[in-house]
Design an enzyme around this catalytic site. Structure first.
Site, PDB file in Angstrom:
ATOM      1  N   TRP A 194      -6.681   7.073   4.030  1.00 24.69           N
ATOM      2  CA  TRP A 194      -6.045   5.928   3.378  1.00 24.69           C
ATOM      3  C   TRP A 194      -5.481   4.997   4.464  1.00 24.69           C
ATOM      4  CZ3 TRP A 194      -0.783   4.542   3.539  1.00 24.69           C
ATOM      5  CH2 TRP A 194      -0.466   3.439   2.732  1.00 24.69           C
ATOM      6  N   ASP A 473      -8.738  -1.282 -10.045  1.00 26.34           N
ATOM      7  CA  ASP A 473      -8.224  -0.304  -9.078  1.00 26.34           C
ATOM      8  C   ASP A 473      -8.521   1.117  -9.558  1.00 26.34           C
ATOM      9  OD1 ASP A 473      -6.847   0.671  -6.884  1.00 26.34           O
ATOM     10  OD2 ASP A 473      -4.971  -0.369  -7.329  1.00 26.34           O
ATOM     11  N   ASN A 475      -6.748   4.901  -8.345  1.00 26.99           N
ATOM     12  CA  ASN A 475      -5.834   5.413  -7.322  1.00 26.99           C
ATOM     13  C   ASN A 475      -5.733   6.922  -7.181  1.00 26.99           C
ATOM     14  OD1 ASN A 475      -4.567   3.147  -5.896  1.00 26.99           O
ATOM     15  ND2 ASN A 475      -4.088   2.479  -7.966  1.00 26.99           N
ATOM     16  N   ASP A 543      -5.711  -0.839   2.090  1.00 26.66           N
ATOM     17  CA  ASP A 543      -4.307  -1.189   1.864  1.00 26.66           C
ATOM     18  C   ASP A 543      -3.620  -1.538   3.172  1.00 26.66           C
ATOM     19  OD1 ASP A 543      -4.189  -1.127  -0.820  1.00 26.66           O
ATOM     20  OD2 ASP A 543      -3.403   0.907  -0.998  1.00 26.66           O
TER      21      ASP A 543
HETATM   22  C1  DGJ Z   1      -3.672   0.288  -4.592  1.00 27.79           C
HETATM   23  C2  DGJ Z   1      -4.231  -1.035  -4.180  1.00 27.79           C
HETATM   24  O1  DGJ Z   1      -5.052  -0.888  -3.072  1.00 27.79           O
HETATM   25  C3  DGJ Z   1      -3.095  -1.992  -3.899  1.00 27.79           C
HETATM   26  O2  DGJ Z   1      -3.591  -3.212  -3.428  1.00 27.79           O
HETATM   27  C4  DGJ Z   1      -2.297  -2.173  -5.154  1.00 27.79           C
HETATM   28  O3  DGJ Z   1      -3.081  -2.791  -6.118  1.00 27.79           O
HETATM   29  C5  DGJ Z   1      -1.796  -0.828  -5.638  1.00 27.79           C
HETATM   30  N1  DGJ Z   1      -2.859   0.127  -5.762  1.00 27.79           N
HETATM   31  C6  DGJ Z   1      -1.099  -0.971  -6.963  1.00 27.79           C
HETATM   32  O4  DGJ Z   1      -0.740   0.220  -7.506  1.00 27.79           O
END
Ligand code: DGJ
Length: 738
Positions: A194, A473, A475, A543
């Site tokens: 990450w 997104d 995550n 990020d």
């Molecule tokens: C991960 C993304 O890469 C960020 O830019 C942002 O959108 C966050 N998630 C939000 O939770």
């Protein structure tokens, strides 16, 4: 046309403008072998490279040692269980549990139009060759598909597997495989974590297996479905490079196996770990496509071939060739702490600076004030956005800005109305508490009712206001795999069905909203892959928005993917991920190598930074076309030299070029640096201008004289001393008369 078939000798030759790919069938019982992949050649019969003449074990002549033949023949699509003991492309199991499979040539067909699986390539100027292989005992048909375009140095392969007689289980069904000699080759992969994705890794290829994979249900931050097999002397400019890139967004496998005779097998496809596909009689399975590229102009040539393939034959969005709106995203500006007042204040200041779109990131829905709840509850949080979404969007539009929104459609928070209503929609093994990541579960997108629900809530939001951009997104990775709808003998289909479900959803979205600008994202860049590019013309790169870390991330990304696809923003300092402070100007030059946007609270950044934004906006409009449509050349690599980084974008007609030079580390007693340009027309004369950030104009740079392209490329130019660290310079090289 690019494909030539010698039907008598059963030789198949695929030509691209600069490369040839040849496979051929050996004598009875007809094994398809890989003959050649490299620089374009004229002769088609180079089957001596199959070495059957020197092989004492050819089965038609010597049946007693068939296994020795099987274990060294360069199979074009090797199958498991009948004597080839290397890694294979196909492993099939019968209901009795038998796994022997042997594929023999059965015929071919040729089409003058390109059609294939989605995601996949398209185009008018291509041909598709299908070579049919068969295992009679299993009633198994394997169709090897090769797509070639006449304007692109790439071969696109995939495989269709059909059971004609009985139920079979595919334990391994790769997209492509081919064998070659290992002449001291090295392997390049793109690895990271990450906020540090796609760093370039290079090592010698040794005996045994080397490779990368994902088992996370997505491409991952850690590895890319890419292999570079390069000669030892390969640089960005010269040497041989073969690039392999799977067009897929899920669990992938990409590896090389060096066998006992120093030969290499190169393979890519869906990761066989945790994969199995049940094929009933008459059913077929189609693998993802994989793109192969060969270049004798080193890594630079390889990248340019991938970029052309993806820009011309993969990306479909109506935004593909258009300047993307310069956006400002509120994530690093506010995180979850925003309301409509704050967003409108950002939008107002952004509009005054020339920014073109406001993107509202995570936190606008349900009761989401941090990352512990509400995924799945896609209704507006009116405590934050008083008067609702439409009012906000109208307000932003009234300021002259477009509006974009963030979603994470595949996820569900345990603390959400959706989870309370449908706990069984989350992927989990019955009776076992599933693992959380970022306090969320993954929705079982392989299920149609779940997809239909997700699509409905997405379109309800999009229909309610003038939303012109979506950031999609994702995550967390998939774990605790189980799907309540699949029987036991299909559970291992879940990961692939999940990815197909995501594709179906994004396909539906783009069909219903063709003008929508979609940007894929996965905790930064965990879904940066060619599969996603079929649906979204840009992907959030990482990020990590620190300009210096980005040099390495963007270098690795651009090895395969066009600059027009790289989501890149100018953010505030100290950088939120690494704490580094870099000049605002340099942050702009680095973001210019991608889609270009902002990720900061424009109302709160230092006044001198804010004052620079209108100039950066102008800079983007002056140069974005060169960056997005030009040919990419790497001049220097900070990850190699630890001092400076430099790249060029050159217009296809070579009438102009843009050079970016970033001096990462100042060096004592080093007053200037000579660099050699690339990609220019040796016979054209060029003048050089520097983009001056203060006056927002181009100023003559270096000696006031025009120089020929061959001078600039061989003798080079001088980059004057840039006092201090993290300094950047942008040079526009313009041919005289253009
Ligand atoms: C991960 C993304 O890469 C960020 O830019 C942002 O959108 C966050 N998630 C939000 O939770």
């Amino acid at each position: 046309m690019p494909i030539t078939i010698n039907a008598g000798q059963r030789i198949f030759k695929l030509d691209t403008p600069n490369t040839s790919y040849i496979c051929a069938v050996s004598d009875e019982p007809g094994y398809l072998g890989h003959v050649y992949y490299g620089t374009r050649i004229v002769d088609e019969d180079v089957t001596y490279l199959l070495r059957t003449a020197e092989n004492p074990y050819v089965p038609s002549q010597n049946r007693r040692d068939k296994l020795s033949f099987m274990d060294c023949y360069p199979f074009e699509y090797p199958a498991h269980g009948t004597g080839d003991f290397r890694e294979c492309a196909l492993k099939v199991r019968t209901e009795e549990g038998y796994t022997a499979c042997e594929l023999h040539y059965a015929g071919y067909s040729l089409e003058d139009s390109v059609s294939g699986p989605m995601p996949g390539v398209y185009g008018e100027n291509g041909q598709v060759l299908t070579i049919e292989l068969k295992d009679e005992c299993l009633g198994l048909k394997v169709l090897l598909k090769y797509t070639v375009f006449d304007d692109c140095d790439a071969i696109i392969r995939h495989t269709e597997i059909i059971s004609t007689g009985m139920t079979l289980y595919l334990e391994r069904a790769l997209s492509a495989s081919f064998d070659m000699d290992n002449d001291g080759c090295e392997l390049i992969t793109l690895n990271g974590t990450w906020a540090r994705e796609r760093h370039i890794d290079r090592k010698p290829i040794a005996h045994g297996f080397q490779g990368v994979y994902s088992g996370r249900g997505e491409t991952s931050h850690q590895h890319q479905p890419f292999l570079g097999i390069v000669s030892k002397d390969c640089t960005y400019i010269s040497g041989e490079a073969i690039g392999v890139n799977l067009i897929y967004s899920g669990n992938f496998y990409a590896g090389v196996y060096e066998g006992q005779f120093d030969n290499l097998r190169i393979m890519t496809g869906i990761n066989p770990e945790d994969f199995e596909w049940k094929l009933g009689a008459g059913e077929s399975f189609t693998t993802p496509q994989t793109a192969l590229v060969y270049s004798k102009e080193g890594l630079g040539g390889m990248s340019r071939a991938f970029h052309d393939l993806y820009r011309n034959h993969l990306i479909r969005s109506t935004w593909k060739d258009k300047a993307r709106p310069i956006l400002i995203n509120n994530w690093e500006a506010t995180y979850f702490d925003f309301n409509e007042e704050k967003l409108l204040a950002i939008a107002k200041e952004a509009a005054d600076s020339g920014i073109e779109m406001l993107v509202m990131d995570d936190g606008w829905f349900g009761r989401r004030n941090d990352d512990n709840s509400s995924l799945g509850d896609w209704f507006v949080n009116e405590d934050k956005l008083k008067g609702g979404l439409k009012k906000l969007v109208d307000g932003v539009n009234a300021l002259g800005l477009k509006f974009g929104i963030w979603f994470e459609p595949e996820m569900i928070s345990p603390d959400s109305d959706l989870y309370r209503a449908h706990p069984d929609w989350a992927i989990a093994v019955p009776g076992r508490t599933a693992g959380l990541a970022r306090n969320q579960y993954v929705l079982d997108i392989s299920r149609k009712e779940v997809r239909d629900h997700v699509f409905k809530v997405l379109s309800d939001i999009l229909d309610n206001a003038n939303i012109e951009y979506v950031k999609w997104d994702m995550n967390r990775p998939l774990s605790d795999l189980a799907s309540l709808e699949l029987p036991a003998d299909r559970q291992k289909e879940l990961s692939h069905r999940y990815v197909l479900g995501v594709y179906e959803l994004q396909g539906r979205l783009m069909e219903r909203y063709p003008g929508l600008l979609l940007e894929n994202c996965s905790g930064g860049g965990a879904r940066y892959d060619a599969g996603m590019l079929c649906y979204s013309p840009q992907i959030w790169c990482s990020d990590d928005t620190d300009a210096i870390e980005r040099l390495m991330i963007q270098e690795g990304t651009a090895l395969v993917y066009p600059l027009s696809t790289m989501g890149a923003h100018v953010s505030d300092c100290p950088n939120h991920t690494v704490g580094r402070v870099t000049p605002f100007e340099t942050r702009g030059y680095v973001a210019l190598a991608g889609t270009f946007g902002y990720e900061l609270d424009i109302t709160r950044i230092p006044a001198q930074d804010r004052a620079m934004i209108p100039g950066q906006v102008k800079m983007y409009h002056m140069y974005h076309e060169l960056v997005a449509a030009g040919d990419y050349y790497r001049i220097a690599s900070y990850s190699e030299n630890r001092l400076y980084d430099s790249w060029m974008c050159v217009k296809k007609d070579k009438s102009g070029a843009l050079l970016t030079f970033i001096q990462v580390m100042g060096r004592a007693n080093c007053h200037s640096r000579r660099i050699k340009l690339q990609g220019l027309d040796p016979g054209k004369t060029y003048r050089i201008y520097r983009f001056d950030m203060e006056s927002v104009s181009e100023q003559p740079y270096g000696p006031e004289k025009a120089y020929r392209g061959d001078t600039l490329m061989n003798a080079g130019i001088i980059i004057n001393s840039l006092w201090g660290d993290y300094k950047g310079i942008l040079l526009h090289i313009i041919s005289e008369g253009s």
